[in-house]
Design an enzyme around this catalytic site. Sequence first.
Site, PDB file in Angstrom:
ATOM      1  N   MET A   1      28.509   5.823  92.103  1.00 38.20           N
ATOM      2  CA  MET A   1      28.406   7.295  92.130  1.00 38.20           C
ATOM      3  C   MET A   1      27.067   7.744  91.583  1.00 38.20           C
ATOM      4  O   MET A   1      26.563   7.210  90.599  1.00 38.20           O
ATOM      5  CB  MET A   1      29.538   7.899  91.326  1.00 38.20           C
ATOM      6  CG  MET A   1      30.847   7.675  92.022  1.00 38.20           C
ATOM      7  SD  MET A   1      32.059   8.879  91.552  1.00 38.20           S
ATOM      8  CE  MET A   1      33.444   8.267  92.495  1.00 38.20           C
TER       9      MET A   1
ATOM     10  N   GLY B   1      25.263   5.787  81.194  1.00 36.42           N
ATOM     11  CA  GLY B   1      25.934   5.010  82.234  1.00 36.42           C
ATOM     12  C   GLY B   1      25.181   3.726  82.563  1.00 36.42           C
ATOM     13  O   GLY B   1      23.949   3.694  82.572  1.00 36.42           O
TER      14      GLY B   1
ATOM     15  N   GLY C   1      23.056  17.541  85.562  1.00 34.86           N
ATOM     16  CA  GLY C   1      24.001  18.337  86.338  1.00 34.86           C
ATOM     17  C   GLY C   1      24.408  17.642  87.623  1.00 34.86           C
ATOM     18  O   GLY C   1      24.279  16.433  87.754  1.00 34.86           O
TER      19      GLY C   1
ATOM     20  N   ASP D   1      22.374   3.340  85.560  1.00 39.40           N
ATOM     21  CA  ASP D   1      20.949   3.441  85.241  1.00 39.40           C
ATOM     22  C   ASP D   1      20.654   2.455  84.117  1.00 39.40           C
ATOM     23  O   ASP D   1      20.308   2.847  82.994  1.00 39.40           O
ATOM     24  CB  ASP D   1      20.609   4.872  84.831  1.00 39.40           C
ATOM     25  CG  ASP D   1      20.858   5.845  85.964  1.00 39.40           C
ATOM     26  OD1 ASP D   1      20.214   5.710  87.008  1.00 39.40           O
ATOM     27  OD2 ASP D   1      21.744   6.707  85.825  1.00 39.40           O
TER      28      ASP D   1
ATOM     29  N   ARG E   1      22.579  11.860  93.633  1.00 41.97           N
ATOM     30  CA  ARG E   1      21.727  11.801  94.820  1.00 41.97           C
ATOM     31  C   ARG E   1      22.478  11.354  96.078  1.00 41.97           C
ATOM     32  O   ARG E   1      21.937  11.479  97.168  1.00 41.97           O
ATOM     33  CB  ARG E   1      20.536  10.862  94.572  1.00 41.97           C
ATOM     34  CG  ARG E   1      19.516  11.461  93.617  1.00 41.97           C
ATOM     35  CD  ARG E   1      18.241  10.642  93.564  1.00 41.97           C
ATOM     36  NE  ARG E   1      17.173  11.356  92.904  1.00 41.97           N
ATOM     37  CZ  ARG E   1      16.807  11.192  91.631  1.00 41.97           C
ATOM     38  NH1 ARG E   1      17.425  10.317  90.892  1.00 41.97           N
ATOM     39  NH2 ARG E   1      15.826  11.913  91.114  1.00 41.97           N
TER      40      ARG E   1
ATOM     41  N   HIS F   1      29.930  10.947  85.652  1.00 44.90           N
ATOM     42  CA  HIS F   1      29.755  11.787  84.453  1.00 44.90           C
ATOM     43  C   HIS F   1      31.116  12.042  83.784  1.00 44.90           C
ATOM     44  O   HIS F   1      31.229  12.048  82.556  1.00 44.90           O
ATOM     45  CB  HIS F   1      29.145  13.137  84.831  1.00 44.90           C
ATOM     46  CG  HIS F   1      27.768  13.056  85.409  1.00 44.90           C
ATOM     47  ND1 HIS F   1      27.484  13.430  86.697  1.00 44.90           N
ATOM     48  CD2 HIS F   1      26.587  12.636  84.866  1.00 44.90           C
ATOM     49  CE1 HIS F   1      26.197  13.268  86.932  1.00 44.90           C
ATOM     50  NE2 HIS F   1      25.623  12.770  85.843  1.00 44.90           N
TER      51      HIS F   1
ATOM     52  N   HIS G   1      29.582  14.371  88.688  1.00 45.92           N
ATOM     53  CA  HIS G   1      30.519  13.639  89.539  1.00 45.92           C
ATOM     54  C   HIS G   1      31.417  12.783  88.649  1.00 45.92           C
ATOM     55  O   HIS G   1      31.330  12.862  87.404  1.00 45.92           O
ATOM     56  CB  HIS G   1      29.754  12.789  90.561  1.00 45.92           C
ATOM     57  CG  HIS G   1      28.678  11.940  89.950  1.00 45.92           C
ATOM     58  ND1 HIS G   1      28.946  10.872  89.142  1.00 45.92           N
ATOM     59  CD2 HIS G   1      27.318  12.040  90.001  1.00 45.92           C
ATOM     60  CE1 HIS G   1      27.817  10.322  88.745  1.00 45.92           C
ATOM     61  NE2 HIS G   1      26.806  11.020  89.241  1.00 45.92           N
TER      62      HIS G   1
HETATM   63  O1  PAF Z   1      20.387  10.035  83.825  1.00 47.61           O
HETATM   64  C1  PAF Z   1      20.048  11.242  83.845  1.00 47.61           C
HETATM   65  O2  PAF Z   1      20.760  12.105  84.346  1.00 47.61           O
HETATM   66  C2  PAF Z   1      18.725  11.635  83.224  1.00 47.61           C
HETATM   67  O3  PAF Z   1      17.754  10.664  83.417  1.00 47.61           O
HETATM   68  C3  PAF Z   1      18.838  12.025  81.729  1.00 47.61           C
HETATM   69  C4  PAF Z   1      19.270  10.843  80.863  1.00 47.61           C
HETATM   70  C5  PAF Z   1      19.834  13.152  81.570  1.00 47.61           C
HETATM   71  C6  PAF Z   1      17.486  12.495  81.223  1.00 47.61           C
HETATM   72  O4  PAF Z   1      17.021  13.598  81.937  1.00 47.61           O
END
Ligand code: PAF
Length: 289
Positions: free
Chosen positions: A184, A147, A31, A150, A187, A37, A34
């Site tokens: 982006m 993404g 959630g 990460d 956090r 996403h 931004h």
């Molecule tokens: O990247 C994230 O938002 C989280 O690590 C994920 C992949 C949704 C797992 O909780």
Amino acid sequence: MRVIRSIHSLRQVINKAKRQNKKIGFVPTMGALHDGHRSLLKKCRRENNLVVLSIFVNPQQFAPHEDYAQYPRDKKKDELLAKKENVDIIFYPSEEIMYPKGYLSYVTVESISDLLCGKSRPGHFKGVATIVAKLLNCVSPDILYLGQKDAQQAYILKKMIADLNFPVKVKICPIIRENDGLAMSSRNRYLTQQERKEAPILFQSLQEAKRKILAGERNLITISRLMESNIKRYSHGKLDYIECVDPGTLAPLAQIQKKFMIALAVKLGKTRLIDNIIIQIYAMGQRIK
Ligand code: PAF
């Protein structure tokens, strides 16, 4: 758009879509959505008939001293954004549904979970792999969208999917940045005004490293030191790591190779920021991606 909370109801909708030969795309999130996403959702929409977005702040990927309780939760805003992106289903499970009392099963992707961010966040990737495995079992998508910001998470999940034979294709989408280069992230909203001003230093130091490499620098220690001194000079950030790794294995590199990734993590105040770039050197022409 449907908001579904139970695994049973989700599976009913998914099974119906499968009977209709619909292609299912899945974007897992915690959630606080931004533009990063949004870019995943847009791609997912273009490439699938059914778009499933999950929103679940996964307690298992936060250490006790981390920000689970403060993690931003804004259901209304997320739903609006999801609607704009033509999401078909938001899967919104509760903690009790995902981890009922007596829960005991976890997924560990060994060794690579201990590198980079794993060094300072032990157990984090076990939490990530476990929840994504569970979500994949609930959603049964054809394509999973993740993404590049990460990068380690994406790599670990790809490995888990291959090793455990999940029948799903993975697509890794580019990092979306603010105008000043800050990657982006949900956090980013923790940053104070001053920290927000300093935060682009991560991307700037990556860019500076790229320029040096373009100009012929080949010593990785020199490059890391330069990045570190930039971060110290232009921010109050505390460096967690700067590493040059093989993007195919995440193995740390002692020497520059044709294609490699520079990844870094910096703690700015209470906020841990990460970023990375992949650099490709084409022979002596030194064209860099
Ligand atoms: O990247 C994230 O938002 C989280 O690590 C994920 C992949 C949704 C797992 O909780």
